[in-house]
Design a protein around this motif. Structure first.
Motif, short mmCIF file in Angstrom:
data_model
loop_
_atom_site.label_atom_id
_atom_site.label_comp_id
_atom_site.label_asym_id
_atom_site.label_seq_id
_atom_site.Cartn_x
_atom_site.Cartn_y
_atom_site.Cartn_z
N LYS A 75 -2.07 10.40 3.07
CA LYS A 75 -2.51 9.14 3.54
C LYS A 75 -1.96 9.06 4.86
O LYS A 75 -0.76 8.89 4.82
N PRO B 82 0.87 -1.09 0.10
CA PRO B 82 -0.13 -0.02 0.02
C PRO B 82 0.94 1.21 -0.13
O PRO B 82 1.81 1.40 0.95
N ARG B 83 0.70 2.11 -1.06
CA ARG B 83 1.48 3.23 -1.08
C ARG B 83 0.49 4.29 -2.01
O ARG B 83 0.22 4.06 -3.03
N SER C 228 -5.59 2.50 6.88
CA SER C 228 -5.04 3.32 6.09
C SER C 228 -6.07 4.45 6.22
O SER C 228 -7.32 4.34 5.60
N ARG D 14 -0.81 6.07 7.29
CA ARG D 14 -0.72 4.45 7.49
C ARG D 14 -0.55 4.17 9.01
O ARG D 14 0.43 4.49 9.47
#
Length: 669
Positions: A574, A468-469, A625, A576
């Protein structure tokens, strides 16, 4: 890979050496009596209750019984299960009940194999509707095997639930051995986790003082004064499944030191994958082989069977290995020998000597191989090979679902330095392929279902994990490794120590560390400043409630201060947040307004892992996220607030794994 032929040749070589030395190595003998069955190969003699299937005696090295002879015969060596009727899960307070403890007493005995090279015995209990409500609706077949020349014996079991039977749940199932407390005082669970242990008597009233939960006892007047002031707690000796392959006890009382070891040659039948933590050996002296438990996972890992669900599974075989010395060598040599025996057993897996057709041989199984690469375009635009990445097969599900899966088999390996992997000896069935990689967040799942058949060999070729990025890293705290071990773990209160873990890499295993938060932060909560603070020193390993003088607990809010040189007000950032564990807690996130209602994010009360109390440093892995609109941020100084508002217990809290703030993706304004 060592097969049964090589395994058997080792026994034959040993026999040949003994014959040359003038000592005969007899074949296996079986004696059937009214109340007992005895297997004897001249090295070890195993006595089993007939027909119940309890191991009542283990004779070895001139000792009539290595098991605790003062215990009831059903409380020496036994299989057990904690179960409940389906749907009967919680108390009025929403907590799970204790379930029903069953030593799985068999009602029928049968000889499966009997000749000089091998004896295999079966002890069964067959369920029928007249037993409903009293016994778990499952057929049980407990097996015991003794081979010629073997310094130990094997045990495994087949569990079966038929489709037409009622719903039920399993919380825990295992094999337990309780050894003689006058003999076995030195326990080993790892190279760096071994010590002389207190006696079980030291935990009794008058010698031990109960602490915050029954498993933890402060030794105030132990039989051996050297243990005074220490805490004994079985959870301090838990071990991850991937490392929980051999453990046990050494008796140093005689001229011939003796070792008792539980060897698990394969973890394929254990629940929840390689990171699941299990109890092994602890004060008793007790040694366990746990196949399924809810420890460090809680309600998420209860095995729930519906009224129309069929299920069958083989647990084991495990090997109970006995060894001894007579030449003056250090008794610790027995541990080294036990580790070598564990390698022999593992290389012999899957065994070919178990007689049940439910236990599959190597030729009945399959293989999957391939290569794993990872691509994070904000670190490296290329796909790079993964070294030491975990790759495994488990029941089909969502990415990461393997850590909550318990009914089937799981097969795991790690990649080599070029990213290649090979998973062998896989049961026929339908699987997903899963992976995760230290240094990167999230879980990978290979899209297609993998169907394994007898003898199949499947090459999935190159797999690319894109973690996830959404944008570049603005700041980060911790290491994405599913553990909280890199954060600050305080010294224990001197009143509550385990001497083994002083100056030890596993310092998090000390009792009472949750109370040290109030000592370090008596009035104000933790504040972490990005670019100034050091997470190894300034980030407490667990966000817990603050204990007050009146034995109440106060909710906590941690602050992360960070500076932004610029803010894209029209962009989306975002956040995380990866958790190593959470227990009956609510993670609430706010930015630049500690009173914002509702918060930017709330997990709600989740988790029942109890990792903080059980010194585990991780339970289940959680990843959140969270979108952050640029309008919430300002140029210059910003503050992120992490609140855990539930404060009814000292053990409610959060273990963080890793936190990262990403800027808007490339191209956003």
């Amino acid at each position: 890979m060592m097969n049964f032929t090589n395994h058997f040749l080792l026994f034959m070589m040993l026999q040949f050496i003994l014959v040359l030395g003038g000592v005969t190595n007899p074949g296996v003998q079986l004696k059937i009596q009214d109340k007992y069955v005895v297997m004897d190969n001249g090295i070890v003699q195993v006595t089993i209750a007939n027909p119940e299937g309890y191991v009542t005696g283990i004779q070895y090295n001139g000792v009539d019984n290595l098991l605790q002879v003062t215990n009831n015969e059903s409380d020496r060596g036994y299989w057990d299960m904690v179960w409940d009727e389906g749907g009967n899960k919680t108390t009025a307070k929403g907590k799970k009940g204790k379930g029903r403890f069953d030593r799985m007493e068999a009602t029928n005995f049968k000889v499966i194999v009997e000749h000089e090279e091998q004896v295999e015995l079966s002890f069964t209990r067959i369920w029928n509707s007249s037993l409903e409500g009293n016994l778990a609706p499952v057929n049980i077949d407990k097996r015991f095997i003794l081979l010629r020349g073997s310094s130990g014996f094997y045990t495994y079991a087949i569990y079966e639930h038929l489709k037409e039977w009622p719903a039920f749940d399993i919380d825990n199932t295992r094999v337990a051995f309780k050894l003689r407390k006058d003999m076995f005082h030195y326990m080993v669970v790892a190279d760096n986790r071994q010590r002389f242990m207190p006696l079980p008597d030291d935990r009794e009233i008058g010698r031990g003082e109960a602490l915050d939960y029954p498993e933890a006892v402060l030794l105030v007047n132990p039989v051996e004064p050297e243990f005074k002031g220490e805490v004994d707690d079985k959870y301090q000796y838990s071990c991850e499944s991937k490392n929980n392959r051999v453990h046990g006890w050494i008796s140093m009382n005689s001229s011939q030191p003796t070792g008792f070891w539980v060897i698990t040659p394969s973890p394929e039948f254990r629940s929840a994958g390689p990171l699941k933590q299990y109890i092994g050996s602890h004060v008793g002296p007790t040694s366990l082989s746990v196949f399924h438990s809810t420890h460090y996972s809680g309600l998420d890992l209860i095995m729930k069977f519906g009224p129309n669900e069929s299920w069958k599974k083989v647990y084991g075989p495990i090997f109970i290995y006995l060894n001894s010395l007579s030449n003056g060598e250090s008794p610790i040599t027995l541990w080294k020998d036990a580790k070598q025996q564990m390698v022999i057993e593992s290389e012999s897996w899957p065994y070919t000597f178990p007689a049940s057709q439910e236990f599959l041989s190597a030729k009945q199984r399959g293989k999957v191989e391939g290569r794993l690469l990872v691509r994070d375009r904000y670190i490296n635009n290329a796909s790079i090979p993964v070294s030491g990445g975990y790759v495994g097969l488990a029941f089909p599900g969502d990415a990461g679902s393997w850590q909550r899966e318990s009914k089937g088999y799981q097969f795991w390996t790690t990649t080599d330095d070029k990213g290649y992997f090979s998973i062998i000896n896989i049961h026929p069935g339908t699987y997903n392929l899963y992976s995760w990689v230290t240094g990167y967040i999230g879980d990978y799942k290979y899209g297609p279902i993998i169907n394994i058949t007898s003898g199949s060999q499947i090459n999935v070729r190159e797999l690319v994990y894109e973690p996830p990025r959404d944008g570049p890293t603005l700041w980060e705290i911790g290491i994405p490794d599913r553990l909280a071990a890199e954060f600050y773990v305080p010294d224990p209160n001197p009143k509550y120590i385990n001497k083994l873990y002083l100056n030890h890499s596993d310092r998090f295993r000390q009792y009472g560390l949750w109370e040290r938060y109030a000592d370090l932060y008596p009035n104000e909560d933790l504040v972490y400043t990005v670019g100034v603070s050091d997470y190894r020193k300034d980030w407490f390993f667990a966000q817990v409630s603050r204990k007050k003088d009146n034995n109440t607990y106060q909710a906590t809010t941690w602050k992360i201060n960070f500076n932004l040189d610029q803010v894209h007000t029209n962009g989306t950032y975002k956040l995380r947040v990866a958790l190593a564990s959470i227990h009956h807690a609510d993670l609430q996130v706010r930015i630049n307004n500690s009173e914002a209602n509702p918060p930017l994010f709330s997990s709600g009360q989740i988790g029942s892992e109890n990792t903080i109390a059980r010194h585990g440093i991780h339970g289940l892995y959680w990843l959140f996220s969270i979108q952050v609109q640029g309008t919430l941020l300002v140029k210059g100084n910003n503050t992120l607030f992490l609140t855990q508002p539930i404060n009814t217990s000292p053990f409610q809290g959060i273990l963080y794994d890793y936190i990262r703030l990403e800027g808007p993706s490339t191209g956003q304004n």
